[in-house]
Design a protein around this motif. Structure first.
Motif: not given
Length: 114
Positions: A11, A32, A94
């Motif tokens: 990421y 996350t 994402y």
């Protein structure tokens, strides 16, 4: 290296390379981790920014519930800004990065203790 560390590394690269930004790594790690197990599921790890139903879920479940924002046109504007930053043509957005961009856009870092 843990699975979470691997995801965060991927990421970080997405924020740098795809979005052209220097990430706040601590905040990105917290966002996350807060995504939970969905980041380990291929389909759920990404958001379909071209799907109005998905964007509605992002608005209700993330922006309003998680970040505590009120329903307004500003939410749609924030989602559009995140899509533009990520790149409208970028197929793989994402979820953790998208949520990170939204968190930064709305200045809600404090939700994650940052």
């Amino acid at each position: 290296m843990s699975k979470l560390d691997e995801k965060v590394g991927k990421y970080i690269d997405a924020v740098k390379d795809t979005c052209g930004l220097e990430p706040d790594v601590d905040l990105l790690r917290k966002v996350t981790a807060a995504c939970g197990p969905v980041i380990y599921q291929r389909d759920a790890e990404t958001v379909a920014s071209s799907d109005p139903d998905e964007m509605d879920r992002v608005k209700k479940n993330f922006l309003m519930k998680k970040l505590g924002l009120s329903e307004s046109d500003k939410l749609d504007e924030g989602i559009e800004a995140a899509i533009e930053t990520y790149g409208r043509s970028e197929r793989t957005k994402y979820r953790a990065v998208f949520y990170y961009l939204l968190t930064k856009h709305f200045g809600k870092d404090a939700v994650y203790g940052s």
